[in-house]
Design a protein around this motif. Structure first.
Motif, PDB file in Angstrom:
ATOM      1  N   CYS A 321      23.511 -57.838  75.126  1.00  0.00           N
ATOM      2  CA  CYS A 321      22.436 -57.622  76.080  1.00  0.00           C
ATOM      3  C   CYS A 321      22.694 -58.458  77.325  1.00  0.00           C
ATOM      4  N   SER A 325      19.128 -62.883  86.699  1.00  0.00           N
ATOM      5  CA  SER A 325      18.251 -63.983  87.070  1.00  0.00           C
ATOM      6  C   SER A 325      17.771 -63.805  88.502  1.00  0.00           C
ATOM      7  N   GLY A 333      23.700 -62.150  76.383  1.00  0.00           N
ATOM      8  CA  GLY A 333      23.515 -62.669  75.030  1.00  0.00           C
ATOM      9  C   GLY A 333      24.572 -62.091  74.125  1.00  0.00           C
ATOM     10  N   ILE A 339      23.948 -67.825  75.265  1.00  0.00           N
ATOM     11  CA  ILE A 339      23.591 -67.190  76.528  1.00  0.00           C
ATOM     12  C   ILE A 339      24.623 -67.640  77.557  1.00  0.00           C
ATOM     13  N   VAL A 373      22.320 -63.058  69.632  1.00  0.00           N
ATOM     14  CA  VAL A 373      21.209 -62.915  70.581  1.00  0.00           C
ATOM     15  C   VAL A 373      21.017 -61.414  70.775  1.00  0.00           C
ATOM     16  N   THR A 375      18.274 -59.807  72.209  1.00  0.00           N
ATOM     17  CA  THR A 375      17.566 -59.340  73.392  1.00  0.00           C
ATOM     18  C   THR A 375      17.273 -60.483  74.340  1.00  0.00           C
ATOM     19  N   LEU A 376      17.204 -60.169  75.619  1.00  0.00           N
ATOM     20  CA  LEU A 376      16.800 -61.105  76.669  1.00  0.00           C
ATOM     21  C   LEU A 376      15.726 -60.433  77.509  1.00  0.00           C
ATOM     22  N   CYS A 377      14.754 -61.224  77.942  1.00  0.00           N
ATOM     23  CA  CYS A 377      13.651 -60.690  78.734  1.00  0.00           C
ATOM     24  C   CYS A 377      13.285 -61.704  79.809  1.00  0.00           C
ATOM     25  N   THR A 378      13.278 -61.290  81.067  1.00  0.00           N
ATOM     26  CA  THR A 378      12.920 -62.199  82.153  1.00  0.00           C
ATOM     27  C   THR A 378      11.421 -62.128  82.411  1.00  0.00           C
ATOM     28  N   LEU A 384      12.783 -67.230  80.999  1.00  0.00           N
ATOM     29  CA  LEU A 384      13.559 -66.287  80.203  1.00  0.00           C
ATOM     30  C   LEU A 384      13.121 -66.359  78.747  1.00  0.00           C
ATOM     31  N   SER A 386      14.442 -65.168  74.840  1.00  0.00           N
ATOM     32  CA  SER A 386      15.566 -64.669  74.049  1.00  0.00           C
ATOM     33  C   SER A 386      15.100 -64.443  72.621  1.00  0.00           C
ATOM     34  N   TRP A 397      12.732 -70.058  77.734  1.00  0.00           N
ATOM     35  CA  TRP A 397      13.595 -70.938  78.507  1.00  0.00           C
ATOM     36  C   TRP A 397      13.050 -71.038  79.932  1.00  0.00           C
TER      37      TRP A 397
END
Length: 801
Positions: A321, A325, A333, A339, A373, A375-378, A384, A386, A397
């Motif tokens: 993923c 930023s 990830g 990350i 990892v 998934t990542l979501c901003t 962030l 994770s 994060w």
């Protein structure tokens, strides 16, 4: 112990074993004798019908001759053009072969060349005059149980309307998490595999897989663009980026307005997991997958590719993923639990040589999770989120990747598949065990959507309450509430394949894949009785109407009969029905509880006299007027019309007659649910047809009041709850005997120009944004690099030039 039958017929467990030792030769002789008697009866009926037709022909032949002569004379015909009587007879003799034949007393239907004889009830005076019409009742999709997180990612979003949007099977669900209501987008015709939300939080793009039609011909994948407020399909799209599932994973960008391919290039021989436009520069596309990150630039119809340089960092097996930023860096990830922060840097001339251009390298590595990892979501402000696979953790994060908070979701829900931000504090989490969780770091998470995680077959509705039970290959037995649309409880057993509620409603029996079956107390969930019949899977459980007997159909070709006492808590073997030459598929009790009708895997219809000691009724003609408490047998006179011409015997998996005996619902092998008039004893009976499942429909069942129908998909792991609407006054099925298909959707009718396929593009409109899609093999678990081909979408606000 009194059994309700004449004395001497009751047998306990010991006597049952002795009865089982009765010589098989006698049973085989009975079957042969029955077949001969049936054939003789059929031959007599055929002979009588033939004689009737000959008499009718003799009566009509003189009149026909006169009409032909008069017609020819009026037209000045010559004798050479006259139609002889012999040619007219030949015309009748050489009529096209049908998959059914009709005599005065019986109907013979052919499945895979095998004749199946069904006798006409006495109250039908003229079979040919029966009229088949679609039922006045219709189905309307009411609720969808389940979520597809096991093998799909990035498929859960939160809308400003307060709705979570996700998909399962062919349906995209818009679930209001506070009001607990659902809306449905239902324009897809095959399993939806991808979903993405436009930054305006209104428009949605969804893509379905490339499947096959009924004849096995490949179908093109398609992408729908639609409005989440009105559920209207739109046509506002400019470019579509596609990565196919070929060995070389061709990357192409299509100008959908012109219907032309803008650019194409070979991507990689490895699996690709994600693709996305750079939000600040729509000429840049990023892809990642097995052991790679690629940065693509599209200019003047040409692709250029730069591979991410891992340098001193260990190259992970999978990059699963990535997100962007606020500073424009790319964060990925991977399967090592890290990350990675990627950025542009000047080329290393010493390594790459003079004239080398800038490269994309890892600027920073941050240890995040144990295992992958996923998934990542901003978040707004640059924070962030994770989500981990093996450790099931969600970590928040800061913008500079300092850990702030973390929590762990319960093990029973599996790993974190995707995360959607609700309000910066509250989150929605999709999991690999097909659940959607709602919660916060402080209060934890609870499931608001749950479903099975493997193929389902067992389905039963309660005799007086609005609840139903399901079971399947995931070893889960689940009790659902149709009014509150939720899972009441779930326990783990073996593979469950069939189930039925005791008529008193206090217990339910579940048949397993090993020949074992268990009786569960609905309130305590305790096993109150347990038995084993053979060592093969059980296919059907059915209580007699008064609850005094339980019939258990097995793949060992036997039907086991049990006497039921103590309100469904005690079971003793009464006997065994021995006569089928293949595995049992369906069975029903007569209304008086004395007889059983059964179907088998080789398309037999047999009848049994349970009161006489589970005796096979050799003369099936005598059962033609018997009334049945339920009708789930897929073969029988009253449901013959549900079969299509050319069916191979496996096209219909299950059917269920409503308690009112007005309609019959059918689950077929082509993802459809049908609603027929009951009875429907004539070929090509019309029906209402409903889509929504993305796999073979394994079972259907009406609730106790006929207010709803439940249908269950196999591989799509989806349960659809349909509301039964319409229907006039109550008409008895016997009166109906004596005396255009439609598709239900929750969203407006689709516009043909509102979908995109690889073969055709949408008509020209003002472009608003772009999407990209791809087929790839999903990395589901830590040790797996293979899975299901899925389609990924991403929307962008600017236009590729």
């Amino acid at each position: 112990m009194y059994s309700g039958f004449p004395s001497g017929l009751f047998v306990d467990d010991v006597s049952a074993d002795s009865s089982a030792e009765f010589p098989d030769r006698a049973s085989m002789m009975e079957v042969r004798l029955q077949a001969q008697e049936d054939e003789i009866t059929l031959l007599k009926s055929s002979l009588a019908d033939a004689l009737r037709r000959i008499r009718l022909h003799d009566q009509l032949l003189p009149l026909l001759k006169q009409q032909l002569i008069a017609a020819c004379c009026s037209e000045g015909c010559t004798s050479s053009r006259k139609l002889s009587s012999s040619s007219a007879v030949d015309g009748i003799r050489h009529a096209p072969t049908r998959y059914w034949t009709y005599t005065l007393r019986s109907i013979k239907m052919f499945i895979r060349g095998r004749p199946i004889t069904m006798y006409i009830p006495s109250n039908i005076q003229n079979y040919e005059d029966l009229k088949m019409e679609p039922p006045s009742e219709r189905l309307e999709l009411d609720w969808v149980y389940g979520y597809r997180g096991r093998d799909c990612r990035a498929n859960l979003y939160f809308l400003p309307t307060g709705e979570a949007v996700y998909f399962i099977a062919c349906v995209i669900v818009l679930y209001h998490i506070n009001n607990r209501t659902q809306r449905h987008y239902r324009k897809h015709t095959d399993c939806v595999r991808c979903l993405t939300l436009h930054p305006d939080k209104v428009r949605v793009a969804s893509g379905q897989t490339a499947g096959v039609d009924k004849d096995g011909k490949p179908l093109q994948p398609c992408v729908h663009i639609w409005d989440s407020t009105s559920l209207v399909t739109l046509q506002q799209i400019a470019f579509l980026c596609v990565i196919d599932d070929s060995n070389e994973h061709m990357l192409s960008v299509w100008d959908c307005n012109k219907g032309t391919k803008h650019a194409e290039i070979k991507s990689t021989n490895e699996a690709v997991f994600a693709v996305e436009f750079n939000p600040s520069d729509s000429t840049n596309i990023i892809t990642c997958g097995k052991s790679h990150v690629y940065f693509w630039t599209l200019s003047a119809g040409q692709f250029t590719k730069k591979q991410g340089i891992f340098g001193k960092y260990k190259k992970p097996k999978f990059i699963q993923c990535f997100v962007f930023s606020l500073t424009g860096d790319v964060l990925t990830g991977d399967s090592e639990g890290n990350i990675l922060t990627w950025g542009k840097s000047a080329a290393d001339i010493k390594t790459l040589g003079k004239g080398a251009k800038e490269t994309f390298q890892i600027m920073r590595q941050t240890r995040a999770h144990e295992g992958s990892v996923f998934t990542l979501c901003t978040l707004q402000g640059g924070a962030l989120l994770s989500g981990g696979g093996k450790d099931r953790k969600i970590i928040r994060w800061s913008a500079d990747l300092a850990p702030e908070r973390e929590c762990e979701i319960p093990e029973k829900f599996g790993a974190v598949r995707t995360i959607a931000d609700v309000d910066g504090e509250e989150l929605l989490v999709g999991t690999t065990r097909n659940a959607v969780l709602r919660g916060t770091f402080s209060d934890g998470f609870v499931a608001i959507v749950q479903g099975h995680v493997d193929e389902m077959w067992g389905l039963a509705t309660h005799p007086s309450q609005n609840i139903f039970l399901t079971c399947g290959h995931d070893r889960q037995v689940c009790l659902w509430n149709t009014e509150e649309h939720k899972l009441d409880w779930c326990i783990s057993l073996e593979y469950g394949l069939c189930a039925d509620f005791c008529p008193n409603g206090s217990v339910v029996s579940v048949g397993l894949s090993t020949g074992r079956w268990m009786v569960l107390d609905l309130l305590t969930r305790e096993v109150v009785s347990e038995s084993t019949d053979g060592n093969e899977q059980l296919s059907v459980m059915r209580y007699s109407p008064d609850g005094s007997f339980l019939a258990v159909g097995s793949h060992d070709n036997f039907i086991y009969i049990y006497n039921v006492t103590e309100s469904g808590r005690r079971y003793t073997r009464f006997g065994k029905c021995n006569g089928h030459s293949s595995f049992i598929t369906h069975l029903d009790w007569s209304k008086d509880g004395k007889y059983i009708m059964s179907n088998s895997g080789d398309y037999e219809i047999l009848y049994w006299d349970i009161a006489a000691g589970c005796k096979l009724l050799r003369n099936r003609f005598e059962s033609k007027d018997r009334e049945w408490a339920s009708y789930t047998c897929v073969l029988g006179f009253h449901v013959m019309g549900v079969w299509l011409e050319g069916s191979d015997g496996t096209d219909i998996n299950a059917l269920c007659r409503s308690h009112s005996e007005r309609v019959v619902a059918v689950a077929d092998d082509f993802c459809k649910v049908h609603l027929f008039q009951y009875p429907c004893p004539k070929p090509k009976a019309p029906s209402h047809k409903y889509e929504g499942h993305g796999s073979h429909v394994t079972n259907v069942c009406f609730t106790h009041s006929d207010s709803h129908l439940l249908s269950m998909g196999g591989k799509d792991m989806c349960i659809l709850q349909w509301k039964v609407i319409g229907g006039g006054g109550m008409v008895d099925s016997r009166e109906r005997l004596a005396s255009g298909s439609s598709t239900s959707t929750s969203s407006p009718e689709p516009r043909r120009d509102g979908q995109w396929t690889a073969a055709t593009a949408m008509s020209s409109v003002q472009p608003l944004w772009c999407c990209c899609c791809q087929f790839h093999t999903e990395h589901v678990e830590e040790s797996s690099s293979g899975g299901t081909p899925i389609l990924i979408l991403h929307l962008h606000t600017s236009i590729i030039m």
